[in-house]
Design a protein around this motif. Structure first.
Motif, PDB file in Angstrom:
ATOM      1  N   ARG A 154       0.837  -1.208   0.000  1.00 28.77           N
ATOM      2  CA  ARG A 154       0.000   0.000   0.000  1.00 28.77           C
ATOM      3  C   ARG A 154       0.871   1.257   0.000  1.00 28.77           C
ATOM      4  O   ARG A 154       0.575   2.225  -0.698  1.00 28.77           O
ATOM      5  N   TYR A 155       1.937   1.260   0.772  1.00 27.77           N
ATOM      6  CA  TYR A 155       2.854   2.400   0.836  1.00 27.77           C
ATOM      7  C   TYR A 155       3.393   2.707  -0.559  1.00 27.77           C
ATOM      8  O   TYR A 155       3.386   3.862  -0.998  1.00 27.77           O
ATOM      9  N   ARG A 156       3.869   1.677  -1.257  1.00 28.60           N
ATOM     10  CA  ARG A 156       4.397   1.876  -2.623  1.00 28.60           C
ATOM     11  C   ARG A 156       3.314   2.400  -3.567  1.00 28.60           C
ATOM     12  O   ARG A 156       3.587   3.236  -4.419  1.00 28.60           O
ATOM     13  N   PHE A 157       2.090   1.892  -3.414  1.00 26.99           N
ATOM     14  CA  PHE A 157       0.978   2.340  -4.245  1.00 26.99           C
ATOM     15  C   PHE A 157       0.799   3.860  -4.119  1.00 26.99           C
ATOM     16  O   PHE A 157       0.720   4.569  -5.117  1.00 26.99           O
ATOM     17  N   TYR A 158       0.753   4.352  -2.889  1.00 27.27           N
ATOM     18  CA  TYR A 158       0.576   5.799  -2.672  1.00 27.27           C
ATOM     19  C   TYR A 158       1.807   6.578  -3.144  1.00 27.27           C
ATOM     20  O   TYR A 158       1.684   7.621  -3.785  1.00 27.27           O
ATOM     21  N   GLN A 159       2.966   6.068  -2.823  1.00 27.69           N
ATOM     22  CA  GLN A 159       4.213   6.732  -3.195  1.00 27.69           C
ATOM     23  C   GLN A 159       4.344   6.845  -4.714  1.00 27.69           C
ATOM     24  O   GLN A 159       4.726   7.900  -5.227  1.00 27.69           O
ATOM     25  N   ASP A 160       4.006   5.778  -5.430  1.00 28.72           N
ATOM     26  CA  ASP A 160       4.087   5.787  -6.892  1.00 28.72           C
ATOM     27  C   ASP A 160       3.135   6.792  -7.529  1.00 28.72           C
ATOM     28  O   ASP A 160       3.336   7.207  -8.668  1.00 28.72           O
ATOM     29  N   ARG A 161       2.117   7.201  -6.801  1.00 24.47           N
ATOM     30  CA  ARG A 161       1.147   8.167  -7.307  1.00 24.47           C
ATOM     31  C   ARG A 161       1.426   9.586  -6.830  1.00 24.47           C
ATOM     32  O   ARG A 161       0.630  10.479  -7.024  1.00 24.47           O
ATOM     33  N   GLY A 162       2.569   9.766  -6.179  1.00 22.23           N
ATOM     34  CA  GLY A 162       3.016  11.108  -5.814  1.00 22.23           C
ATOM     35  C   GLY A 162       2.525  11.627  -4.477  1.00 22.23           C
ATOM     36  O   GLY A 162       2.712  12.809  -4.177  1.00 22.23           O
ATOM     37  N   TYR A 163       1.911  10.785  -3.670  1.00 20.96           N
ATOM     38  CA  TYR A 163       1.444  11.237  -2.362  1.00 20.96           C
ATOM     39  C   TYR A 163       2.618  11.366  -1.403  1.00 20.96           C
ATOM     40  O   TYR A 163       3.521  10.534  -1.391  1.00 20.96           O
ATOM     41  N   GLN A 164       2.596  12.443  -0.611  1.00 21.83           N
ATOM     42  CA  GLN A 164       3.563  12.596   0.476  1.00 21.83           C
ATOM     43  C   GLN A 164       3.069  11.742   1.632  1.00 21.83           C
ATOM     44  O   GLN A 164       1.900  11.806   1.997  1.00 21.83           O
ATOM     45  N   ILE A 165       3.952  10.953   2.218  1.00 24.30           N
ATOM     46  CA  ILE A 165       3.561  10.027   3.271  1.00 24.30           C
ATOM     47  C   ILE A 165       4.362  10.331   4.528  1.00 24.30           C
ATOM     48  O   ILE A 165       5.585  10.446   4.482  1.00 24.30           O
ATOM     49  N   ARG A 166       3.643  10.457   5.635  1.00 23.44           N
ATOM     50  CA  ARG A 166       4.293  10.607   6.942  1.00 23.44           C
ATOM     51  C   ARG A 166       4.239   9.248   7.633  1.00 23.44           C
ATOM     52  O   ARG A 166       3.230   8.556   7.571  1.00 23.44           O
ATOM     53  N   HIS A 167       5.334   8.894   8.277  1.00 26.15           N
ATOM     54  CA  HIS A 167       5.402   7.609   8.967  1.00 26.15           C
ATOM     55  C   HIS A 167       5.574   7.845  10.459  1.00 26.15           C
ATOM     56  O   HIS A 167       6.393   8.655  10.872  1.00 26.15           O
ATOM     57  N   HIS A 168       4.788   7.136  11.246  1.00 19.84           N
ATOM     58  CA  HIS A 168       4.843   7.229  12.707  1.00 19.84           C
ATOM     59  C   HIS A 168       5.088   5.834  13.261  1.00 19.84           C
ATOM     60  O   HIS A 168       4.326   4.912  12.974  1.00 19.84           O
ATOM     61  N   ARG A 169       6.126   5.716  14.018  1.00 23.74           N
ATOM     62  CA  ARG A 169       6.419   4.437  14.674  1.00 23.74           C
ATOM     63  C   ARG A 169       5.734   4.465  16.044  1.00 23.74           C
ATOM     64  O   ARG A 169       5.988   5.363  16.845  1.00 23.74           O
ATOM     65  N   VAL A 170       4.849   3.512  16.276  1.00 23.51           N
ATOM     66  CA  VAL A 170       4.114   3.456  17.526  1.00 23.51           C
ATOM     67  C   VAL A 170       4.786   2.483  18.460  1.00 23.51           C
ATOM     68  O   VAL A 170       5.038   1.335  18.088  1.00 23.51           O
ATOM     69  N   ASP A 171       5.098   2.942  19.644  1.00 19.01           N
ATOM     70  CA  ASP A 171       5.669   2.063  20.652  1.00 19.01           C
ATOM     71  C   ASP A 171       4.598   1.059  21.064  1.00 19.01           C
ATOM     72  O   ASP A 171       3.476   1.437  21.393  1.00 19.01           O
ATOM     73  N   VAL A 172       4.925  -0.216  21.038  1.00 24.17           N
ATOM     74  CA  VAL A 172       3.941  -1.253  21.367  1.00 24.17           C
ATOM     75  C   VAL A 172       3.441  -1.136  22.803  1.00 24.17           C
ATOM     76  O   VAL A 172       2.437  -1.737  23.148  1.00 24.17           O
ATOM     77  N   HIS A 173       4.092  -0.335  23.605  1.00 18.78           N
ATOM     78  CA  HIS A 173       3.631  -0.114  24.987  1.00 18.78           C
ATOM     79  C   HIS A 173       2.612   1.015  25.041  1.00 18.78           C
ATOM     80  O   HIS A 173       2.083   1.289  26.084  1.00 18.78           O
ATOM     81  N   ASP A 174       2.397   1.691  23.904  1.00 17.28           N
ATOM     82  CA  ASP A 174       1.444   2.805  23.858  1.00 17.28           C
ATOM     83  C   ASP A 174       0.053   2.389  24.241  1.00 17.28           C
ATOM     84  O   ASP A 174      -0.452   1.375  23.997  1.00 17.28           O
TER      85      ASP A 174
END
Length: 141
Positions: A121-141
């Protein structure tokens, strides 16, 4: 253009999704939680009632006659009208109508299947020119 955020590293993606829904609702946003899996939609619907004793998130299933006036919709059919603020994807595939929403949130679990589908899915959006923000969630959240 739709803003896209990926939340990864989640131990329990449904719990994280509930927290994101509650946060968006508190900010006055209308939210659709997308999944094509009926059992997952039912599970998430039930979890929204119980995930936090102090948070009430009014919601209904897609196709419900109240979906036009309810802040949070769960399912696979987007309501007509102005319900286009936030789309949270719990599905393994791209939501076919994601671009009508102002913001798309992808919540990925930690299973190998989830990770592989999220990368696709990430590649799909990226290939279409969308800017993507990534957030790493701590599993303890």
């Amino acid at each position: 253009m739709t803003e896209i955020d990926f939340y990864s590293g989640t131990g329990d993606k449904l719990n994280i999704a509930c927290r994101l829904v509650a946060k968006a609702y508190r900010k006055g946003r209308r939210v659709m939680v997308y999944t094509s899996d009926e059992r997952l939609a039912q599970r998430f619907d039930e979890l929204l009632w119980t995930f936090a004793p102090t948070d009430f998130v009014p919601h209904c299933r897609s196709g419900n006659k109240l979906s036009e006036v309810t802040a949070v919709i769960v399912g696979n059919e987007p309501p007509d009208g102005l319900h286009n603020d936030v789309l949270i994807n719990l599905d393994m595939e791209n939501p076919p109508f994601f671009s009508r929403f102002q913001r798309l949130i992808e919540v990925t679990g930690s299973t190998p299947e989830d990770t592989q589908a999220a990368r696709k899915r990430y590649r799909f959006y990226q290939d279409r020119g969308y800017q993507i923000r990534h957030h790493r969630v701590d599993v303890h959240d």
